[in-house]
Design a protein around this motif. Structure first.
Motif, PDB file in Angstrom:
ATOM      1  N   PHE A   1      -9.017  -7.948   8.634  1.00  0.00           N
ATOM      2  CA  PHE A   1      -7.854  -8.477   7.918  1.00  0.00           C
ATOM      3  C   PHE A   1      -8.259  -8.791   6.485  1.00  0.00           C
ATOM      4  N   ALA A   2      -7.375  -8.456   5.556  1.00  0.00           N
ATOM      5  CA  ALA A   2      -7.576  -8.811   4.146  1.00  0.00           C
ATOM      6  C   ALA A   2      -6.240  -9.280   3.587  1.00  0.00           C
ATOM      7  N   GLU A   3      -6.277 -10.325   2.783  1.00  0.00           N
ATOM      8  CA  GLU A   3      -5.030 -10.852   2.237  1.00  0.00           C
ATOM      9  C   GLU A   3      -4.400  -9.924   1.212  1.00  0.00           C
ATOM     10  N   THR A   4      -5.213  -9.170   0.487  1.00  0.00           N
ATOM     11  CA  THR A   4      -4.660  -8.278  -0.531  1.00  0.00           C
ATOM     12  C   THR A   4      -5.590  -7.104  -0.773  1.00  0.00           C
ATOM     13  N   ASP A   5      -4.990  -5.977  -1.150  1.00  0.00           N
ATOM     14  CA  ASP A   5      -5.745  -4.784  -1.514  1.00  0.00           C
ATOM     15  C   ASP A   5      -4.904  -3.998  -2.517  1.00  0.00           C
ATOM     16  N   PRO A   6      -5.208  -4.092  -3.811  1.00  0.00           N
ATOM     17  CA  PRO A   6      -4.393  -3.423  -4.824  1.00  0.00           C
ATOM     18  C   PRO A   6      -4.571  -1.914  -4.856  1.00  0.00           C
ATOM     19  N   LEU A   7      -5.636  -1.398  -4.249  1.00  0.00           N
ATOM     20  CA  LEU A   7      -5.928   0.037  -4.326  1.00  0.00           C
ATOM     21  C   LEU A   7      -5.390   0.820  -3.130  1.00  0.00           C
ATOM     22  N   LEU A   8      -5.222   0.174  -1.989  1.00  0.00           N
ATOM     23  CA  LEU A   8      -4.849   0.901  -0.772  1.00  0.00           C
ATOM     24  C   LEU A   8      -3.562   1.712  -0.917  1.00  0.00           C
ATOM     25  N   PRO A   9      -2.473   1.165  -1.461  1.00  0.00           N
ATOM     26  CA  PRO A   9      -1.251   1.980  -1.552  1.00  0.00           C
ATOM     27  C   PRO A   9      -1.388   3.221  -2.420  1.00  0.00           C
ATOM     28  N   LYS A  10      -2.395   3.240  -3.279  1.00  0.00           N
ATOM     29  CA  LYS A  10      -2.585   4.384  -4.171  1.00  0.00           C
ATOM     30  C   LYS A  10      -3.168   5.589  -3.445  1.00  0.00           C
ATOM     31  N   LYS A  11      -3.534   5.419  -2.163  1.00  0.00           N
ATOM     32  CA  LYS A  11      -3.986   6.557  -1.366  1.00  0.00           C
ATOM     33  C   LYS A  11      -2.848   7.550  -1.135  1.00  0.00           C
ATOM     34  N   TRP A  12      -1.599   7.081  -1.243  1.00  0.00           N
ATOM     35  CA  TRP A  12      -0.450   7.923  -0.938  1.00  0.00           C
ATOM     36  C   TRP A  12       0.546   7.910  -2.094  1.00  0.00           C
ATOM     37  N   SER A  13       1.357   8.967  -2.146  1.00  0.00           N
ATOM     38  CA  SER A  13       2.342   9.059  -3.222  1.00  0.00           C
ATOM     39  C   SER A  13       3.724   9.463  -2.730  1.00  0.00           C
ATOM     40  N   GLY A  14       3.908   9.602  -1.424  1.00  0.00           N
ATOM     41  CA  GLY A  14       5.189  10.030  -0.879  1.00  0.00           C
ATOM     42  C   GLY A  14       5.870   8.927  -0.094  1.00  0.00           C
ATOM     43  N   GLY A  15       7.010   9.284   0.523  1.00  0.00           N
ATOM     44  CA  GLY A  15       7.709   8.367   1.402  1.00  0.00           C
ATOM     45  C   GLY A  15       8.082   7.059   0.747  1.00  0.00           C
ATOM     46  N   ALA A  16       7.849   5.963   1.455  1.00  0.00           N
ATOM     47  CA  ALA A  16       8.208   4.639   0.963  1.00  0.00           C
ATOM     48  C   ALA A  16       7.378   4.237  -0.251  1.00  0.00           C
ATOM     49  N   VAL A  17       6.157   4.763  -0.368  1.00  0.00           N
ATOM     50  CA  VAL A  17       5.325   4.433  -1.526  1.00  0.00           C
ATOM     51  C   VAL A  17       5.956   5.004  -2.783  1.00  0.00           C
ATOM     52  N   ALA A  18       6.498   6.227  -2.701  1.00  0.00           N
ATOM     53  CA  ALA A  18       7.181   6.813  -3.851  1.00  0.00           C
ATOM     54  C   ALA A  18       8.489   6.091  -4.144  1.00  0.00           C
ATOM     55  N   TYR A  19       9.166   5.650  -3.100  1.00  0.00           N
ATOM     56  CA  TYR A  19      10.477   5.018  -3.275  1.00  0.00           C
ATOM     57  C   TYR A  19      10.357   3.639  -3.926  1.00  0.00           C
ATOM     58  N   TYR A  20       9.407   2.814  -3.446  1.00  0.00           N
ATOM     59  CA  TYR A  20       9.265   1.448  -3.948  1.00  0.00           C
ATOM     60  C   TYR A  20       8.228   1.323  -5.057  1.00  0.00           C
TER      61      TYR A  20
END
Length: 247
Positions: free
Chosen positions: A42-61
């Motif tokens: 468990f980690a409270e925050t990870d600023p880099l993890l969402p940058k692994k992807w660029s589609g779907g909900a990551v692209a939308y939000y």
């Protein structure tokens, strides 16, 4: 008069802030407890993890920041797979919960499967392929996507639930976006659901051996054979001479 209005607005704003903070704290404790029960990290925050992807909900939000991150692995029908679950925070608010299951095979095409009720239009939308079951498919390459979208994939996608706005395949992952207030039990079911999708697009190849040795099933069979062989050797061996302590 204006002073009274300002005070009321301040109190109301503070109340909303405290409520949001309480909700975030509660979710943090719940997610942390869930990770502990599963033996996951468990980690409270990870600023880099969402940058692994660029589609779907990551692209939308927007890629934003990952909050209350759970990382581990789980079993599917075709073996153990790495998983992530995290709140996607963008624009100062948590918009969705992302669940991700890793595949061994990396697919060069991105396939997004959206429920029709979602306002999924964005500036750079992938190409519309058409309806896939009860969802609409948007893909980065139509010819490459057709090979992935099989009846088995449609059936697996139908099982994840209508509350999941989008499920998508990107690189070596199958991902899905759940509502922000999703409970650990709902996320467990979602991981099983996208794990089934991962098994469809990345099935176990009985003919292939992973790098570095035999398949687990093969290795297990070889251990059994070795044990049986040792057993036969023991049976055929002459009776041992008694130890000194037995004399």
């Amino acid at each position: 008069m204006w002073f009274v209005i300002a005070v009321v607005a301040f109190i109301a704003g503070g109340g909303f802030l405290l409520r949001d903070r309480a909700l975030l704290t509660s979710r943090n404790r719940e997610r942390r407890r869930w990770a502990g029960l599963r033996g996951w990290q468990f980690a409270e925050t990870d600023p880099l993890l969402p940058k692994k992807w660029s589609g779907g909900a990551v692209a939308y939000y927007g890629d934003g920041v990952a909050r209350d991150v759970v990382a581990g692995s789980t079993f599917t029908a075709d073996g153990r797979r790495k998983v992530f679950v995290f709140d996607l925070e963008a624009g100062g608010r948590v918009n969705t919960v992302i669940a991700a299951v890793q595949t061994r095979k990396v697919h060069p095409v991105v396939v997004e499967l959206w429920v029709p009720s979602t306002p999924f239009q964005r500036e750079h939308m992938p190409e519309l392929l058409g309806p896939v079951g009860q969802r609409y498919a948007f893909v980065s390459d139509i010819s490459g996507a057709r090979a992935l979208i099989t009846p088995d994939l449609v059936d697996a996608t139908e099982e994840i639930g209508r509350d999941i706005a989008v499920a998508w395949i990107e690189d070596g992952w199958v991902l899905a976006a759940a509502p922000p207030n999703s409970s650990p039990s709902r996320l467990e079911r979602l991981l099983r659901g996208i794990g089934e999708i991962a098994d469809v697009v990345d099935p176990f190849d009985a003919e292939a051996e992973p790098a570095g040795g035999a398949r687990p099933e093969q290795a297990g069979a070889e251990r059994v054979e070795a044990e049986e062989s040792r057993g036969e050797q023991v049976k055929a061996a002459p009776e041992p001479v008694a130890d000194a302590k037995d004399a």
